[in-house]
Write a protein that holds these residues in place. Structure first.
Motif, PDB file in Angstrom:
ATOM      1  N   TRP A  77       0.826  -1.205   0.000  1.00  0.00           N
ATOM      2  CA  TRP A  77       0.000   0.000   0.000  1.00  0.00           C
ATOM      3  C   TRP A  77       0.863   1.258   0.000  1.00  0.00           C
ATOM      4  CZ3 TRP A  77      -3.430   2.694   4.032  1.00  0.00           C
ATOM      5  CH2 TRP A  77      -4.452   3.383   3.380  1.00  0.00           C
ATOM      6  N   VAL A  80       2.048   1.712  -3.537  1.00  0.00           N
ATOM      7  CA  VAL A  80       0.971   2.132  -4.436  1.00  0.00           C
ATOM      8  C   VAL A  80       0.629   3.611  -4.250  1.00  0.00           C
ATOM      9  CG1 VAL A  80      -1.464   1.735  -5.029  1.00  0.00           C
ATOM     10  CG2 VAL A  80       0.031  -0.197  -4.625  1.00  0.00           C
ATOM     11  N   LEU A  83       1.649   5.839  -7.078  1.00  0.00           N
ATOM     12  CA  LEU A  83       1.197   5.587  -8.441  1.00  0.00           C
ATOM     13  C   LEU A  83       0.082   6.496  -8.962  1.00  0.00           C
ATOM     14  CD1 LEU A  83       1.302   1.664  -8.503  1.00  0.00           C
ATOM     15  CD2 LEU A  83       3.098   3.325  -9.085  1.00  0.00           C
ATOM     16  N   PRO A  84      -0.915   6.910  -8.150  1.00  0.00           N
ATOM     17  CA  PRO A  84      -1.995   7.727  -8.731  1.00  0.00           C
ATOM     18  C   PRO A  84      -1.494   8.985  -9.440  1.00  0.00           C
ATOM     19  CG  PRO A  84      -2.638   6.944  -6.565  1.00  0.00           C
ATOM     20  CD  PRO A  84      -1.192   6.567  -6.743  1.00  0.00           C
ATOM     21  N   ALA A  87      -0.299   8.249 -13.004  1.00  0.00           N
ATOM     22  CA  ALA A  87      -1.224   7.703 -14.000  1.00  0.00           C
ATOM     23  C   ALA A  87      -1.305   8.638 -15.206  1.00  0.00           C
ATOM     24  CB  ALA A  87      -2.604   7.519 -13.383  1.00  0.00           C
ATOM     25  N   ALA A  92      -5.912   4.327 -16.557  1.00  0.00           N
ATOM     26  CA  ALA A  92      -4.814   3.896 -15.692  1.00  0.00           C
ATOM     27  C   ALA A  92      -5.077   4.280 -14.243  1.00  0.00           C
ATOM     28  CB  ALA A  92      -3.502   4.503 -16.172  1.00  0.00           C
ATOM     29  N   LEU A  93      -5.675   5.455 -14.036  1.00  0.00           N
ATOM     30  CA  LEU A  93      -6.005   5.885 -12.674  1.00  0.00           C
ATOM     31  C   LEU A  93      -7.021   4.941 -12.041  1.00  0.00           C
ATOM     32  CD1 LEU A  93      -5.577   8.113 -10.526  1.00  0.00           C
ATOM     33  CD2 LEU A  93      -7.569   9.276 -11.507  1.00  0.00           C
ATOM     34  N   VAL A  96      -5.126   1.829 -10.971  1.00  0.00           N
ATOM     35  CA  VAL A  96      -4.284   2.099  -9.803  1.00  0.00           C
ATOM     36  C   VAL A  96      -5.135   2.192  -8.540  1.00  0.00           C
ATOM     37  CG1 VAL A  96      -2.856   3.850  -8.698  1.00  0.00           C
ATOM     38  CG2 VAL A  96      -2.404   3.190 -11.056  1.00  0.00           C
ATOM     39  N   LEU A  99      -6.167  -1.210  -7.318  1.00  0.00           N
ATOM     40  CA  LEU A  99      -5.064  -1.843  -6.603  1.00  0.00           C
ATOM     41  C   LEU A  99      -4.865  -1.206  -5.240  1.00  0.00           C
ATOM     42  CD1 LEU A  99      -2.647  -3.776  -6.514  1.00  0.00           C
ATOM     43  CD2 LEU A  99      -1.298  -2.026  -7.714  1.00  0.00           C
ATOM     44  N   TYR A 100      -4.959   0.114  -5.196  1.00  0.00           N
ATOM     45  CA  TYR A 100      -4.820   0.855  -3.939  1.00  0.00           C
ATOM     46  C   TYR A 100      -5.862   0.371  -2.920  1.00  0.00           C
ATOM     47  CZ  TYR A 100      -5.017   5.078  -0.929  1.00  0.00           C
ATOM     48  OH  TYR A 100      -5.028   5.959   0.114  1.00  0.00           O
ATOM     49  N   ARG A 156       3.725  14.255  -7.847  1.00  0.00           N
ATOM     50  CA  ARG A 156       4.567  13.090  -8.124  1.00  0.00           C
ATOM     51  C   ARG A 156       5.765  13.056  -7.197  1.00  0.00           C
ATOM     52  NH1 ARG A 156       4.352  14.473 -14.487  1.00  0.00           N
ATOM     53  NH2 ARG A 156       4.573  16.515 -13.486  1.00  0.00           N
TER      54      ARG A 156
END
Length: 387
Positions: A77, A80, A83-84, A87, A92-93, A96, A99-100, A156
């Motif tokens: 977690w 992850v 990652l958002p 994206a 893709a968001l 993600v 998965l989150y 980011r």
């Protein structure tokens, strides 16, 4: 690090991940050019991922051990979290966020089950305090996120840095967790653990508590703005006060449970939340509204931790009991903000909080199901996994 401090740190890291991401959602929306509807769909994905994955968590914990599973899922977690913001497109968001939510929900189950095991070993309540640490972690992560947003730090960079930092803290905390060695008397949980009958009534209390908590947290600022004519600063302060009251009450909750028992704590907490709800419904000034939300936060704070603890003790295994009731509470978390919005839009905001107040009263009426029903614990040895 003692086992109690280790699992408390795990809860704090879990909360810090959630708080960190929540503050950078506007940056992600602007970066990807998302409309309100698309963003709403994206924000639904974490709850969907958690709701689908949580029933499988107890089986994974049984195969790998609670401590090992907690460490793996917490690390996943944390990773992850970065990652958002990376994206490149809405699709893709969505992936993600699924998965989150999967990692968040499954980690939520196993760390609460681990807390129940430790609570049995220590023979004193600790779950409410652990959830208080989650609130503090969330506030800390959110505070750093607000600072990053205020200084216009690229999300980011911010989320990548937080992911690395929280991963390190999580790994260190994980070394102090305990591993339960059973004599084999503990039954293997089902591969997909829907709520067992023993925890269904407890789950209803959890559903009510999560409904009141989730609806209030999501609509506090809007209600203060639309009904009480509060300015942006007061609206934001209302939410912060609500969360601080929840954190304080959860940190004190274990002492209250030890002295008065879970039934009395749920009964009084539900009544306090109902009084706060009435204040919110009738108030038309910001200060009285904020006071009402503060009472709701104080009253509802210990409900969900106590529900997790009661389900862990009453279920076939701690992991299966927690997984079952977590599925119910996450379903409530999915529906509460939407139902509140529908009632507010169709009738009025006070009507929506009249509904929330009625749900708080229902918690009072159902409080007797929280009476402890501890199963005989099979012979087990708790040994630290760290060196």
């Amino acid at each position: 690090m003692s086992p109690h401090r280790a699992i408390a740190a795990v809860f704090a890291v879990h909360g810090a991940v959630a708080g960190s991401l929540a503050t950078r959602i506007p940056w992600i929306q602007d970066h990807l050019g998302l409309g309100a509807a698309t963003l709403g769909l994206a924000l639904l994905c974490p709850s969907i991922g958690a709701f689908v994955a949580m029933p499988m968590a107890s089986r994974l914990s049984y195969r790998l051990g609670g401590a090992t599973t907690t460490r793996i899922l917490l690390a996943l977690w944390c990773v992850v979290l970065a990652l958002p913001a990376l994206a490149p497109a809405p699709a893709a968001l969505f992936a993600v966020f699924l998965l989150y939510g999967t990692a968040a929900g499954m980690c939520d189950v196993v760390m609460n089950a681990h807390g129940v095991v430790l609570e049995r070993h220590l023979r004193r309540p600790i779950i409410s305090g652990l959830h208080g640490m989650w609130c503090l972690g969330s506030l800390a992560g959110g505070g750093l996120g607000v600072l990053a947003a205020h200084t216009e730090t690229d999300a980011r960079v911010h989320l990548g840095t937080m992911a690395l930092l929280l991963l390190v803290v999580g790994v260190i905390a994980g070394r102090g967790l305990y591993r339960e060695r059973s004599d084999g008397a503990e039954p293997a949980p089902r591969r997909f653990a829907l709520p067992p009958k023993a925890v269904l009534a407890i789950g209803v209390v959890g559903f009510c508590g999560t409904f009141v908590e989730g609806a209030s947290a999501n609509w506090t600022a809007v209600y203060l703005t639309e009904v009480a004519a509060a300015g942006p600063g007061m609206a934001a302060a209302g939410y912060t006060i609500f969360m601080l009251c929840m954190a304080g009450a959860r940190l004190a909750g274990d002492r209250l449970v030890h002295r008065f028992g879970p039934v009395a704590v749920v009964r009084v907490g539900g009544a306090l939340a109902a009084v706060g709800g009435v204040m919110v419904v009738v108030a038309r000034t910001p200060l009285l509204c904020v006071a009402g939300f503060a009472l709701i936060g104080l009253g509802v704070a210990a409900i969900v931790p106590l529900v997790f603890a009661a389900a862990g003790h009453a279920g076939p295994t701690p992991g299966e009991g927690v997984a079952g009731v977590a599925t119910i509470t996450y379903l409530s978390g999915l529906t509460a903000p939407a139902v509140t919005g529908w009632v507010a839009g169709g009738i009025s905001y006070p009507a929506a909080f009249a509904l929330i107040t009625a749900v708080a009263v229902l918690m009072v009426l159902l409080s007797a199901v929280m009476r402890p029903r501890v199963r005989p614990t099979p012979a087990a040895e708790l040994t630290p996994t760290g060196v």
